[in-house]
Design a protein around this motif. Structure first.
Motif, PDB file in Angstrom:
ATOM      1  N   SER A  64       0.823  -1.210   0.000  1.00  0.00           N
ATOM      2  CA  SER A  64       0.000   0.000   0.000  1.00  0.00           C
ATOM      3  C   SER A  64       0.859   1.262   0.000  1.00  0.00           C
ATOM      4  N   TYR A  65       2.111   1.129   0.382  1.00  0.00           N
ATOM      5  CA  TYR A  65       3.038   2.266   0.393  1.00  0.00           C
ATOM      6  C   TYR A  65       3.137   2.908  -0.994  1.00  0.00           C
ATOM      7  N   GLN A  66       3.025   2.110  -2.047  1.00  0.00           N
ATOM      8  CA  GLN A  66       3.136   2.637  -3.415  1.00  0.00           C
ATOM      9  C   GLN A  66       1.816   3.218  -3.934  1.00  0.00           C
ATOM     10  N   GLY A  67       0.729   3.036  -3.193  1.00  0.00           N
ATOM     11  CA  GLY A  67      -0.549   3.585  -3.631  1.00  0.00           C
ATOM     12  C   GLY A  67      -1.101   2.861  -4.850  1.00  0.00           C
ATOM     13  N   LYS A  68      -1.901   3.584  -5.619  1.00  0.00           N
ATOM     14  CA  LYS A  68      -2.528   2.993  -6.806  1.00  0.00           C
ATOM     15  C   LYS A  68      -1.491   2.819  -7.908  1.00  0.00           C
ATOM     16  N   ILE A  69      -1.438   1.617  -8.473  1.00  0.00           N
ATOM     17  CA  ILE A  69      -0.425   1.273  -9.471  1.00  0.00           C
ATOM     18  C   ILE A  69      -1.079   1.065 -10.836  1.00  0.00           C
TER      19      ILE A  69
ATOM     20  N   ASP B 146      16.243  -0.447  -3.151  1.00  0.00           N
ATOM     21  CA  ASP B 146      14.951  -0.045  -2.582  1.00  0.00           C
ATOM     22  C   ASP B 146      14.508   1.329  -3.079  1.00  0.00           C
ATOM     23  N   ASN B 147      15.126   1.797  -4.162  1.00  0.00           N
ATOM     24  CA  ASN B 147      14.845   3.162  -4.611  1.00  0.00           C
ATOM     25  C   ASN B 147      14.706   3.268  -6.130  1.00  0.00           C
ATOM     26  N   ALA B 148      14.158   2.231  -6.742  1.00  0.00           N
ATOM     27  CA  ALA B 148      14.017   2.232  -8.202  1.00  0.00           C
ATOM     28  C   ALA B 148      12.842   3.100  -8.636  1.00  0.00           C
ATOM     29  N   HIS B 149      12.973   3.658  -9.841  1.00  0.00           N
ATOM     30  CA  HIS B 149      11.844   4.338 -10.488  1.00  0.00           C
ATOM     31  C   HIS B 149      11.180   3.345 -11.430  1.00  0.00           C
TER      32      HIS B 149
ATOM     33  N   ILE C 250       4.182   3.776 -11.212  1.00  0.00           N
ATOM     34  CA  ILE C 250       4.198   3.744  -9.747  1.00  0.00           C
ATOM     35  C   ILE C 250       4.793   5.042  -9.221  1.00  0.00           C
ATOM     36  N   LYS C 251       4.115   5.650  -8.272  1.00  0.00           N
ATOM     37  CA  LYS C 251       4.634   6.860  -7.640  1.00  0.00           C
ATOM     38  C   LYS C 251       5.564   6.472  -6.496  1.00  0.00           C
ATOM     39  N   GLY C 252       6.657   7.192  -6.370  1.00  0.00           N
ATOM     40  CA  GLY C 252       7.584   6.928  -5.276  1.00  0.00           C
ATOM     41  C   GLY C 252       8.580   5.835  -5.606  1.00  0.00           C
ATOM     42  N   LYS C 253       9.409   5.516  -4.630  1.00  0.00           N
ATOM     43  CA  LYS C 253      10.478   4.533  -4.814  1.00  0.00           C
ATOM     44  C   LYS C 253       9.946   3.111  -4.666  1.00  0.00           C
ATOM     45  N   VAL C 254      10.611   2.193  -5.367  1.00  0.00           N
ATOM     46  CA  VAL C 254      10.156   0.802  -5.405  1.00  0.00           C
ATOM     47  C   VAL C 254      11.350  -0.131  -5.208  1.00  0.00           C
ATOM     48  N   ASP C 255      11.112  -1.250  -4.514  1.00  0.00           N
ATOM     49  CA  ASP C 255      12.143  -2.282  -4.364  1.00  0.00           C
ATOM     50  C   ASP C 255      12.330  -3.015  -5.689  1.00  0.00           C
TER      51      ASP C 255
END
Length: 293
Positions: A97-102, A261-264, A268-273
Protein backbone atom coordinates in the motif's frame (compact mmCIF):
# COMPACT_ATOMS: atom_id res chain seq x y z
CA UNK A 1 79.63 96.98 -36.00
CA UNK A 2 76.55 96.69 -33.97
CA UNK A 3 76.96 97.38 -30.37
CA UNK A 4 77.77 94.36 -28.26
CA UNK A 5 74.85 92.88 -26.33
CA UNK A 6 74.95 93.06 -22.67
CA UNK A 7 74.91 89.69 -21.12
CA UNK A 8 73.16 89.44 -17.89
CA UNK A 9 73.72 86.39 -15.78
CA UNK A 10 70.49 84.86 -14.52
CA UNK A 11 70.60 83.17 -11.25
CA UNK A 12 68.05 80.36 -11.10
CA UNK A 13 66.86 79.53 -7.70
CA UNK A 14 65.49 75.98 -7.32
CA UNK A 15 62.17 75.74 -5.67
CA UNK A 16 62.13 73.28 -2.85
CA UNK A 17 60.35 70.03 -3.81
CA UNK A 18 57.48 69.32 -1.53
CA UNK A 19 56.60 65.62 -1.29
CA UNK A 20 53.02 64.78 -0.88
CA UNK A 21 52.34 62.94 2.27
CA UNK A 22 50.54 59.63 1.81
CA UNK A 23 47.10 59.61 3.13
CA UNK A 24 47.05 57.78 6.41
CA UNK A 25 43.52 56.69 5.58
CA UNK A 26 44.65 55.00 2.36
CA UNK A 27 47.57 53.23 4.05
CA UNK A 28 45.28 52.00 6.82
CA UNK A 29 42.76 50.66 4.28
CA UNK A 30 45.45 48.86 2.26
CA UNK A 31 46.85 47.18 5.35
CA UNK A 32 43.44 45.99 6.43
CA UNK A 33 42.60 44.83 2.91
CA UNK A 34 45.75 42.71 2.89
CA UNK A 35 44.95 41.30 6.32
CA UNK A 36 41.43 40.48 5.15
CA UNK A 37 42.74 38.61 2.08
CA UNK A 38 45.26 36.65 4.16
CA UNK A 39 42.61 35.79 6.74
CA UNK A 40 40.20 34.68 4.01
CA UNK A 41 42.82 32.41 2.42
CA UNK A 42 43.70 30.87 5.80
CA UNK A 43 40.04 30.28 6.63
CA UNK A 44 39.46 28.73 3.23
CA UNK A 45 42.39 26.37 3.55
CA UNK A 46 41.28 25.19 6.97
CA UNK A 47 37.55 25.29 6.28
CA UNK A 48 35.52 22.03 6.38
CA UNK A 49 33.64 23.34 3.34
CA UNK A 50 36.88 23.48 1.36
CA UNK A 51 37.87 19.96 2.27
CA UNK A 52 34.26 18.85 1.83
CA UNK A 53 34.41 20.15 -1.72
CA UNK A 54 37.70 18.35 -2.32
CA UNK A 55 36.22 15.17 -0.83
CA UNK A 56 33.11 15.35 -3.01
CA UNK A 57 35.25 15.95 -6.08
CA UNK A 58 37.42 12.95 -5.21
CA UNK A 59 34.36 10.77 -4.60
CA UNK A 60 32.70 11.75 -7.87
CA UNK A 61 35.96 11.11 -9.72
CA UNK A 62 36.25 7.74 -8.01
CA UNK A 63 32.71 6.85 -9.03
CA UNK A 64 33.46 7.81 -12.62
CA UNK A 65 36.55 5.59 -12.62
CA UNK A 66 34.54 2.72 -11.13
CA UNK A 67 31.84 3.16 -13.75
CA UNK A 68 34.47 3.05 -16.45
CA UNK A 69 36.61 0.15 -15.28
CA UNK A 70 35.13 -1.73 -12.34
CA UNK A 71 31.35 -1.68 -12.46
CA UNK A 72 30.80 -2.81 -16.03
CA UNK A 73 28.81 -5.71 -14.53
CA UNK A 74 26.84 -3.32 -12.30
CA UNK A 75 25.92 -0.38 -14.56
CA UNK A 76 23.69 2.54 -13.76
CA UNK A 77 20.36 2.53 -15.60
CA UNK A 78 18.91 6.00 -16.14
CA UNK A 79 15.36 4.75 -16.73
CA UNK A 80 15.15 2.71 -13.53
CA UNK A 81 17.35 5.21 -11.68
CA UNK A 82 19.52 2.53 -10.04
CA UNK A 83 22.42 0.21 -10.71
CA UNK A 84 21.28 -3.16 -12.02
CA UNK A 85 23.38 -6.34 -11.81
CA UNK A 86 24.00 -7.21 -15.46
CA UNK A 87 24.59 -10.89 -14.75
CA UNK A 88 20.90 -11.65 -14.10
CA UNK A 89 18.18 -11.53 -16.73
CA UNK A 90 14.90 -12.00 -14.85
CA UNK A 91 13.82 -8.89 -12.94
CA UNK A 92 10.92 -7.99 -10.70
CA UNK A 93 9.56 -5.69 -8.00
CA UNK A 94 7.71 -5.92 -4.70
CA UNK A 95 4.96 -3.53 -3.65
CA UNK A 96 2.48 -2.73 -0.90
CA UNK A 97 0.00 0.00 0.00
CA UNK A 98 3.04 2.27 0.39
CA UNK A 99 3.14 2.64 -3.42
CA UNK A 100 -0.55 3.59 -3.63
CA UNK A 101 -2.53 2.99 -6.81
CA UNK A 102 -0.42 1.27 -9.47
CA UNK A 103 -0.86 1.34 -13.24
CA UNK A 104 0.16 -2.24 -13.94
CA UNK A 105 -0.05 -1.82 -17.72
CA UNK A 106 2.74 0.77 -17.53
CA UNK A 107 4.76 -1.45 -15.20
CA UNK A 108 4.67 -4.33 -17.66
CA UNK A 109 5.44 -2.07 -20.65
CA UNK A 110 8.58 -0.57 -19.10
CA UNK A 111 11.85 -1.67 -20.70
CA UNK A 112 15.41 -0.34 -20.66
CA UNK A 113 18.47 -2.03 -22.18
CA UNK A 114 16.61 -5.37 -22.34
CA UNK A 115 15.57 -5.11 -18.68
CA UNK A 116 11.86 -5.85 -18.31
CA UNK A 117 9.83 -6.70 -15.22
CA UNK A 118 8.72 -10.32 -15.18
CA UNK A 119 7.38 -10.77 -11.65
CA UNK A 120 5.95 -8.84 -8.71
CA UNK A 121 5.62 -9.76 -5.04
CA UNK A 122 2.59 -8.08 -3.45
CA UNK A 123 1.99 -7.57 0.26
CA UNK A 124 -1.15 -9.38 1.42
CA UNK A 125 -1.21 -9.64 5.21
CA UNK A 126 0.61 -8.87 8.46
CA UNK A 127 0.24 -10.62 11.80
CA UNK A 128 -3.25 -12.04 12.36
CA UNK A 129 -5.47 -9.03 11.62
CA UNK A 130 -3.98 -6.68 9.02
CA UNK A 131 -4.79 -6.97 5.32
CA UNK A 132 -2.90 -4.59 3.04
CA UNK A 133 -5.38 -1.99 1.80
CA UNK A 134 -4.23 -2.30 -1.83
CA UNK A 135 -3.75 -6.06 -1.92
CA UNK A 136 -6.96 -7.12 -3.68
CA UNK A 137 -6.57 -4.43 -6.35
CA UNK A 138 -2.89 -5.24 -6.93
CA UNK A 139 -3.52 -8.98 -6.91
CA UNK A 140 -6.24 -8.70 -9.56
CA UNK A 141 -4.73 -6.03 -11.81
CA UNK A 142 -1.20 -7.46 -11.86
CA UNK A 143 -2.54 -10.76 -13.21
CA UNK A 144 -4.66 -8.94 -15.80
CA UNK A 145 -1.55 -7.07 -16.97
CA UNK A 146 0.29 -10.35 -17.51
CA UNK A 147 2.98 -10.15 -14.83
CA UNK A 148 3.83 -13.19 -12.69
CA UNK A 149 2.54 -12.42 -9.21
CA UNK A 150 3.31 -13.61 -5.70
CA UNK A 151 1.80 -12.70 -2.32
CA UNK A 152 3.74 -12.13 0.89
CA UNK A 153 2.94 -12.07 4.59
CA UNK A 154 4.80 -9.90 7.11
CA UNK A 155 5.57 -12.16 10.06
CA UNK A 156 5.06 -10.98 13.65
CA UNK A 157 7.25 -13.23 15.84
CA UNK A 158 5.12 -12.93 19.00
CA UNK A 159 1.96 -14.07 17.21
CA UNK A 160 1.22 -17.74 16.55
CA UNK A 161 2.89 -18.87 13.35
CA UNK A 162 0.07 -21.31 12.64
CA UNK A 163 -2.65 -18.68 13.01
CA UNK A 164 -0.72 -16.21 10.88
CA UNK A 165 -0.54 -18.84 8.14
CA UNK A 166 -4.29 -19.49 8.39
CA UNK A 167 -5.00 -15.77 8.16
CA UNK A 168 -2.81 -15.47 5.06
CA UNK A 169 -4.48 -18.42 3.31
CA UNK A 170 -7.95 -17.04 4.09
CA UNK A 171 -6.98 -13.76 2.42
CA UNK A 172 -5.06 -14.93 -0.64
CA UNK A 173 -6.59 -16.93 -3.46
CA UNK A 174 -3.59 -18.82 -4.85
CA UNK A 175 -3.88 -19.90 -8.48
CA UNK A 176 -1.84 -21.92 -10.94
CA UNK A 177 0.92 -19.76 -12.37
CA UNK A 178 1.43 -17.76 -9.16
CA UNK A 179 4.68 -17.71 -7.23
CA UNK A 180 4.66 -19.65 -3.93
CA UNK A 181 3.55 -17.82 -0.77
CA UNK A 182 6.24 -15.67 0.83
CA UNK A 183 6.91 -15.10 4.51
CA UNK A 184 8.69 -11.82 5.22
CA UNK A 185 10.64 -12.17 8.48
CA UNK A 186 12.81 -9.25 9.58
CA UNK A 187 12.59 -9.09 13.40
CA UNK A 188 12.99 -11.38 16.39
CA UNK A 189 10.34 -9.67 18.50
CA UNK A 190 12.49 -10.33 21.54
CA UNK A 191 12.30 -14.11 21.09
CA UNK A 192 15.30 -16.34 21.44
CA UNK A 193 16.75 -17.82 18.28
CA UNK A 194 15.17 -21.21 19.04
CA UNK A 195 11.74 -19.72 19.84
CA UNK A 196 11.83 -17.70 16.64
CA UNK A 197 12.75 -20.72 14.54
CA UNK A 198 10.00 -22.88 16.08
CA UNK A 199 7.32 -20.26 15.46
CA UNK A 200 8.52 -19.70 11.91
CA UNK A 201 8.46 -23.45 11.29
CA UNK A 202 4.81 -23.54 12.42
CA UNK A 203 3.94 -20.98 9.77
CA UNK A 204 5.85 -22.82 7.04
CA UNK A 205 4.32 -26.19 7.94
CA UNK A 206 0.77 -24.83 7.86
CA UNK A 207 1.26 -23.14 4.49
CA UNK A 208 2.82 -26.23 2.94
CA UNK A 209 0.17 -28.56 4.34
CA UNK A 210 -2.75 -26.48 3.05
CA UNK A 211 -1.35 -25.21 -0.28
CA UNK A 212 0.86 -28.19 -1.16
CA UNK A 213 3.53 -25.59 -1.93
CA UNK A 214 6.81 -24.94 -0.17
CA UNK A 215 6.92 -21.24 0.82
CA UNK A 216 9.60 -18.68 0.02
CA UNK A 217 11.45 -17.03 2.92
CA UNK A 218 12.29 -13.33 2.58
CA UNK A 219 14.75 -11.68 4.97
CA UNK A 220 17.80 -9.43 5.20
CA UNK A 221 21.30 -10.70 4.57
CA UNK A 222 22.49 -10.34 8.18
CA UNK A 223 19.24 -11.66 9.67
CA UNK A 224 19.55 -14.73 7.48
CA UNK A 225 23.15 -15.29 8.52
CA UNK A 226 22.39 -14.84 12.23
CA UNK A 227 19.04 -16.60 12.61
CA UNK A 228 17.93 -18.72 9.65
CA UNK A 229 20.80 -20.03 7.56
CA UNK A 230 21.58 -23.17 9.53
CA UNK A 231 17.95 -24.38 9.75
CA UNK A 232 16.10 -23.03 6.70
CA UNK A 233 18.74 -23.12 3.97
CA UNK A 234 16.79 -25.74 1.99
CA UNK A 235 13.88 -23.34 1.37
CA UNK A 236 13.59 -20.95 -1.56
CA UNK A 237 15.44 -17.91 -0.19
CA UNK A 238 14.85 -14.25 -1.07
CA UNK A 239 17.55 -11.97 0.37
CA UNK A 240 17.54 -8.19 0.80
CA UNK A 241 21.02 -6.69 0.41
CA UNK A 242 21.20 -3.23 -1.14
CA UNK A 243 23.61 -1.30 -3.38
CA UNK A 244 26.10 -4.14 -3.88
CA UNK A 245 27.58 -5.32 -7.20
CA UNK A 246 26.94 -8.90 -6.08
CA UNK A 247 25.26 -10.74 -3.23
CA UNK A 248 27.67 -11.98 -0.56
CA UNK A 249 26.29 -15.50 -0.54
CA UNK A 250 27.09 -18.56 -2.65
CA UNK A 251 25.00 -18.71 -5.83
CA UNK A 252 23.40 -21.94 -4.61
CA UNK A 253 22.24 -20.35 -1.33
CA UNK A 254 19.63 -17.93 -2.73
CA UNK A 255 16.95 -17.60 -5.41
CA UNK A 256 15.78 -13.98 -5.30
CA UNK A 257 17.83 -10.90 -4.46
CA UNK A 258 16.31 -7.55 -3.51
CA UNK A 259 19.24 -5.38 -4.55
CA UNK A 260 17.74 -1.87 -4.41
CA UNK A 261 14.95 -0.05 -2.58
CA UNK A 262 14.85 3.16 -4.61
CA UNK A 263 14.02 2.23 -8.20
CA UNK A 264 11.84 4.34 -10.49
CA UNK A 265 9.12 2.26 -12.12
CA UNK A 266 6.70 3.57 -14.74
CA UNK A 267 3.14 3.54 -13.40
CA UNK A 268 4.20 3.74 -9.75
CA UNK A 269 4.63 6.86 -7.64
CA UNK A 270 7.58 6.93 -5.28
CA UNK A 271 10.48 4.53 -4.81
CA UNK A 272 10.16 0.80 -5.41
CA UNK A 273 12.14 -2.28 -4.36
CA UNK A 274 13.92 -3.98 -7.27
CA UNK A 275 14.81 -7.68 -7.45
CA UNK A 276 16.54 -10.24 -9.62
CA UNK A 277 15.92 -13.96 -9.92
CA UNK A 278 18.91 -16.30 -9.81
CA UNK A 279 18.13 -18.20 -13.00
CA UNK A 280 16.36 -17.85 -16.34
CA UNK A 281 12.67 -17.76 -17.21
CA UNK A 282 12.51 -21.54 -17.50
CA UNK A 283 13.94 -21.89 -13.99
CA UNK A 284 11.38 -19.38 -12.71
CA UNK A 285 8.53 -21.31 -14.29
CA UNK A 286 9.50 -24.44 -12.33
CA UNK A 287 8.85 -22.53 -9.08
CA UNK A 288 5.30 -21.55 -9.99
CA UNK A 289 2.24 -23.14 -8.40
CA UNK A 290 0.94 -25.86 -10.69
CA UNK A 291 -2.60 -26.11 -9.31
CA UNK A 292 -5.08 -23.56 -7.94
CA UNK A 293 -6.14 -23.83 -4.28
Amino acid sequence: MPPARKTTSRTTTKKPVTRKKRSTKKTFAQKHKLKFIITLVVLLLFSPLYYGKLFRTAVSTGRWVKDLFIFDEYPNDDEFGIRIPRKYHVHGIDVSSYQGKINWEKVVAMESYNVKLSFAFIKATEGVTLVDSYFQRNWRESKEAGIIRGAYHYFKPKKSGKWQAKFFLQTVNLEAGDLPPVIDIEETGGLSKLELQLNLQEFLNEIEAKSKTKPIIYTGYKFFEDNLKEKFGDYTIWIAHYYQPKLKLPETAWHFWQHADNAHIDGIKGKVDMNVFNGDEVDLSTLLIQKSY
